[in-house]
Design a protein around this motif. Structure first.
Motif, PDB file in Angstrom:
ATOM      1  N   TRP A   1      13.863  37.168  25.625  1.00  0.00           N
ATOM      2  CA  TRP A   1      13.132  37.154  24.357  1.00  0.00           C
ATOM      3  C   TRP A   1      11.852  37.951  24.521  1.00  0.00           C
ATOM      4  O   TRP A   1      11.105  37.756  25.474  1.00  0.00           O
ATOM      5  CB  TRP A   1      12.790  35.731  23.951  1.00  0.00           C
ATOM      6  CG  TRP A   1      12.135  35.642  22.623  1.00  0.00           C
ATOM      7  CD1 TRP A   1      10.807  35.473  22.386  1.00  0.00           C
ATOM      8  CD2 TRP A   1      12.747  35.723  21.348  1.00  0.00           C
ATOM      9  NE1 TRP A   1      10.559  35.443  21.051  1.00  0.00           N
ATOM     10  CE2 TRP A   1      11.749  35.604  20.383  1.00  0.00           C
ATOM     11  CE3 TRP A   1      14.062  35.899  20.932  1.00  0.00           C
ATOM     12  CZ2 TRP A   1      12.012  35.642  19.023  1.00  0.00           C
ATOM     13  CZ3 TRP A   1      14.319  35.929  19.576  1.00  0.00           C
ATOM     14  CH2 TRP A   1      13.304  35.800  18.647  1.00  0.00           C
TER      15      TRP A   1
ATOM     16  N   LYS B   1      14.501  32.624  28.544  1.00  0.00           N
ATOM     17  CA  LYS B   1      13.129  33.023  28.261  1.00  0.00           C
ATOM     18  C   LYS B   1      12.890  34.513  28.498  1.00  0.00           C
ATOM     19  O   LYS B   1      12.199  35.172  27.736  1.00  0.00           O
ATOM     20  CB  LYS B   1      12.176  32.192  29.105  1.00  0.00           C
ATOM     21  CG  LYS B   1      10.769  32.192  28.610  1.00  0.00           C
ATOM     22  CD  LYS B   1       9.960  31.127  29.310  1.00  0.00           C
ATOM     23  CE  LYS B   1       8.700  30.886  28.538  1.00  0.00           C
ATOM     24  NZ  LYS B   1       7.990  29.718  29.017  1.00  0.00           N
TER      25      LYS B   1
ATOM     26  N   ASP C   1      12.573  28.962  20.705  1.00  0.00           N
ATOM     27  CA  ASP C   1      12.248  27.821  21.566  1.00  0.00           C
ATOM     28  C   ASP C   1      11.200  26.902  20.943  1.00  0.00           C
ATOM     29  O   ASP C   1      10.155  26.639  21.528  1.00  0.00           O
ATOM     30  CB  ASP C   1      11.792  28.320  22.941  1.00  0.00           C
ATOM     31  CG  ASP C   1      11.769  27.224  23.969  1.00  0.00           C
ATOM     32  OD1 ASP C   1      12.538  26.267  23.837  1.00  0.00           O
ATOM     33  OD2 ASP C   1      10.970  27.337  24.910  1.00  0.00           O
ATOM     34  N   ARG C   2      11.490  26.424  19.756  1.00  0.00           N
ATOM     35  CA  ARG C   2      10.568  25.534  19.052  1.00  0.00           C
ATOM     36  C   ARG C   2      10.306  24.252  19.841  1.00  0.00           C
ATOM     37  O   ARG C   2       9.211  23.705  19.811  1.00  0.00           O
ATOM     38  CB  ARG C   2      11.151  25.190  17.684  1.00  0.00           C
ATOM     39  CG  ARG C   2      10.324  24.266  16.850  1.00  0.00           C
ATOM     40  CD  ARG C   2      10.899  24.111  15.463  1.00  0.00           C
ATOM     41  NE  ARG C   2      12.231  23.583  15.440  1.00  0.00           N
ATOM     42  CZ  ARG C   2      12.527  22.294  15.281  1.00  0.00           C
ATOM     43  NH1 ARG C   2      11.576  21.414  15.129  1.00  0.00           N
ATOM     44  NH2 ARG C   2      13.779  21.888  15.264  1.00  0.00           N
ATOM     45  N   ARG C   3      11.281  23.791  20.586  1.00  0.00           N
ATOM     46  CA  ARG C   3      11.135  22.543  21.344  1.00  0.00           C
ATOM     47  C   ARG C   3      10.604  22.748  22.757  1.00  0.00           C
ATOM     48  O   ARG C   3      10.515  21.803  23.538  1.00  0.00           O
ATOM     49  CB  ARG C   3      12.470  21.824  21.386  1.00  0.00           C
ATOM     50  CG  ARG C   3      12.885  21.405  20.002  1.00  0.00           C
ATOM     51  CD  ARG C   3      14.148  20.648  20.024  1.00  0.00           C
ATOM     52  NE  ARG C   3      14.503  20.262  18.661  1.00  0.00           N
ATOM     53  CZ  ARG C   3      15.668  19.851  18.288  1.00  0.00           C
ATOM     54  NH1 ARG C   3      16.628  19.745  19.177  1.00  0.00           N
ATOM     55  NH2 ARG C   3      15.898  19.544  17.032  1.00  0.00           N
ATOM     56  N   LYS C   4      10.274  23.993  23.123  1.00  0.00           N
ATOM     57  CA  LYS C   4       9.668  24.336  24.426  1.00  0.00           C
ATOM     58  C   LYS C   4      10.527  23.892  25.602  1.00  0.00           C
ATOM     59  O   LYS C   4      10.051  23.305  26.557  1.00  0.00           O
ATOM     60  CB  LYS C   4       8.262  23.732  24.555  1.00  0.00           C
ATOM     61  CG  LYS C   4       7.346  24.035  23.394  1.00  0.00           C
ATOM     62  CD  LYS C   4       7.042  25.494  23.318  1.00  0.00           C
ATOM     63  CE  LYS C   4       6.022  25.738  22.219  1.00  0.00           C
ATOM     64  NZ  LYS C   4       6.319  26.896  21.416  1.00  0.00           N
ATOM     65  N   LYS C   5      11.826  24.203  25.555  1.00  0.00           N
ATOM     66  CA  LYS C   5      12.751  23.829  26.627  1.00  0.00           C
ATOM     67  C   LYS C   5      13.255  25.033  27.420  1.00  0.00           C
ATOM     68  O   LYS C   5      13.895  24.873  28.444  1.00  0.00           O
ATOM     69  CB  LYS C   5      13.972  23.106  26.038  1.00  0.00           C
ATOM     70  CG  LYS C   5      13.639  21.846  25.293  1.00  0.00           C
ATOM     71  CD  LYS C   5      13.271  20.744  26.233  1.00  0.00           C
ATOM     72  CE  LYS C   5      13.018  19.469  25.443  1.00  0.00           C
ATOM     73  NZ  LYS C   5      12.643  18.365  26.266  1.00  0.00           N
ATOM     74  N   ALA C   6      13.012  26.252  26.955  1.00  0.00           N
ATOM     75  CA  ALA C   6      13.568  27.445  27.594  1.00  0.00           C
ATOM     76  C   ALA C   6      12.881  27.741  28.921  1.00  0.00           C
ATOM     77  O   ALA C   6      11.684  27.520  29.090  1.00  0.00           O
ATOM     78  CB  ALA C   6      13.434  28.651  26.675  1.00  0.00           C
ATOM     79  N   SER C   7      13.693  28.249  29.860  1.00  0.00           N
ATOM     80  CA  SER C   7      13.178  28.685  31.158  1.00  0.00           C
ATOM     81  C   SER C   7      14.102  29.796  31.659  1.00  0.00           C
ATOM     82  O   SER C   7      14.923  30.317  30.911  1.00  0.00           O
ATOM     83  CB  SER C   7      13.141  27.510  32.132  1.00  0.00           C
ATOM     84  OG  SER C   7      14.448  27.094  32.447  1.00  0.00           O
TER      85      SER C   7
ATOM     86  N   GLY D   1      16.878  28.654  25.346  1.00  0.00           N
ATOM     87  CA  GLY D   1      16.196  28.101  24.180  1.00  0.00           C
ATOM     88  C   GLY D   1      16.846  28.646  22.921  1.00  0.00           C
ATOM     89  O   GLY D   1      17.435  29.722  22.921  1.00  0.00           O
TER      90      GLY D   1
END
Length: 62
Positions: free
Chosen positions: A49, A46, A12-18, A23
Motif C-alpha cells: 500500500w 502493509k 487498514d481501518r482496524r490497524k491490523k496490517a503488517s 489489511g
C-alpha cells in the motif's frame, strides 16, 4: 439542503496490517453527516500500500 457525497479509500481501518497479516481496503462514503463503509474484498500487506493505491500486488495488475 442536499450536500455532495464525500468518498475516501481507507486502508487498514482496524490497524491490523503488517508484513505478514493483510489489511483490508474499504471505501467510505459520507453524506449528510452519515458514514457508510463498503468492503472492496481486497486485502493487501502493509508494504503493498502506498498513499492511496495498491502497489506491487500480483492479482491487481492483470
Amino acid at each position: 439542503m442536499a450536500g455532495i457525497p464525500q468518498i475516501k479509500v481507507i486502508f487498514d481501518r482496524r490497524k491490523k496490517a503488517s508484513a505478514v497479516n493483510p489489511g483490508t481496503v474499504e471505501i467510505e462514503v459520507s453524506y449528510n453527516r452519515e458514514r457508510v463503509r463498503l468492503s472492496t474484498g481486497v486485502a493487501v500487506l502493509k508494504q503493498q500500500w502506498s498513499g492511496r493505491e495498491v502497489v506491487n500486488h500480483p492479482i491487481l495488475f492483470l
